[in-house]
Write an enzyme that holds these catalytic residues in place. Structure first.
Site, PDB file in Angstrom:
ATOM      1  N   LYS A  27       7.117  -5.880   9.596  1.00 32.17           N
ATOM      2  CA  LYS A  27       7.514  -4.706   8.820  1.00 32.17           C
ATOM      3  C   LYS A  27       8.644  -3.981   9.529  1.00 32.17           C
ATOM      4  O   LYS A  27       9.029  -4.320  10.650  1.00 32.17           O
ATOM      5  CB  LYS A  27       6.343  -3.755   8.602  1.00 32.17           C
ATOM      6  CG  LYS A  27       5.857  -3.062   9.871  1.00 32.17           C
ATOM      7  CD  LYS A  27       4.981  -1.834   9.587  1.00 32.17           C
ATOM      8  CE  LYS A  27       3.776  -2.125   8.748  1.00 32.17           C
ATOM      9  NZ  LYS A  27       2.861  -0.959   8.669  1.00 32.17           N
ATOM     10  N   LYS A  85       2.632  -7.961   1.137  1.00 33.57           N
ATOM     11  CA  LYS A  85       2.033  -6.641   0.947  1.00 33.57           C
ATOM     12  C   LYS A  85       2.983  -5.752   0.144  1.00 33.57           C
ATOM     13  O   LYS A  85       4.131  -5.532   0.548  1.00 33.57           O
ATOM     14  CB  LYS A  85       1.738  -6.005   2.301  1.00 33.57           C
ATOM     15  CG  LYS A  85       0.596  -6.666   3.056  1.00 33.57           C
ATOM     16  CD  LYS A  85       0.585  -6.279   4.528  1.00 33.57           C
ATOM     17  CE  LYS A  85       0.504  -4.790   4.734  1.00 33.57           C
ATOM     18  NZ  LYS A  85       0.567  -4.434   6.182  1.00 33.57           N
TER      19      LYS A  85
END
Length: 243
Positions: A27, A85
């Site tokens: 991320k 995600k």
């Protein structure tokens, strides 16, 4: 319960592997709680991930733009992840969330049916104005997604997941996910002292970043393998005694 450790580059991924993470999650926290990193970074991490360890990537704190979300999800899937995600930040209702997730799931599954899609929401939804995470198990079920995650959008030094949702609410979230055959993940400024509590809620995955970084700084801190190892050891201990 599996330990998901968020990393920002290949070097941190190496430390995450050394520390015993079950899932590496690529991320970019500078772009938000579920901020997206670059495809080249995801691919670089993919190159070093052993076969017994899974790879995840966040695709952003997304606006209510299903087309944009679908393209981002395809980029993550193409980069070689096991989980995509999806940060449901810009959606205000379960209907909007379902529409967006449905398009993401279609796109990902058409490319690779083995890649899992995770509908991700925020415990502090009342403060940031997005859909309630308690609605996500139904959203994910309708969209054909594989799992759900609750995180915290606004990170600070005092609040975490349990500042916004009770154990009763979180247990209901996990149970509903389980009833739909979904994975249930919990995150949001969690640390070693939260592991037993998260495990008692029967979550499949606990997600961390700040807790395993220098000075617990998720933005400027560097991931430390020793801190990952501490959490991994605690989870293994709980696994060994859980009936």
């Amino acid at each position: 319960m599996k330990l998901l450790v968020s990393v920002v580059n290949k070097a941190e991924a190496v430390d995450g592997i050394k520390g015993g993470a079950d899932i590496l999650d690529v991320k970019n926290p500078k772009e938000g709680s579920l901020g997206a990193n670059f495809p080249r970074v995801i691919r670089a991490v993919k190159e070093i991930v052993p076969k017994n360890l899974e790879l995840s990537a966040t695709i952003g704190d997304l606006p209510n733009l299903p087309g944009t979300a679908s393209l981002a999800a395809l980029g993550a899937a193409f980069s070689g992840v096991d989980y995509v995600k999806v940060g449901l930040f810009g959606v205000k209702t379960s209907e909007e969330a379902t529409t967006l997730m449905t398009e993401v799931v279609k796109t990902v599954k058409e490319y690779n049916s083995g890649v899992k899609t995770i509908a991700s929401g925020y415990a502090d939804f009342r403060y940031v104005g997005c859909v309630s995470p308690m609605e996500l198990p139904m959203v994910a079920h309708k969209a054909g997604a594989d799992g759900v995650l609750i995180d915290v959008k606004i990170k600070n030094k005092t609040d975490n997941l349990f500042s916004f949702l009770t154990d009763e609410q979180l247990r209901a979230f996990v149970n509903q996910a389980r009833n739909y055959g979904l994975l249930a993940a919990l995150a949001g400024s969690l640390g070693k002292h939260d592991i037993q509590r998260v495990c008692s809620l029967d979550a499949d995955i606990i997600g961390v970043r700040g807790a395993v970084c220098t000075k617990k700084d998720r933005l400027a801190g560097k991931l430390e393998s020793e801190k990952v190892a501490e959490l991994s050891k605690e989870i293994r201990k709980i696994r060994s005694i859980k009936p």
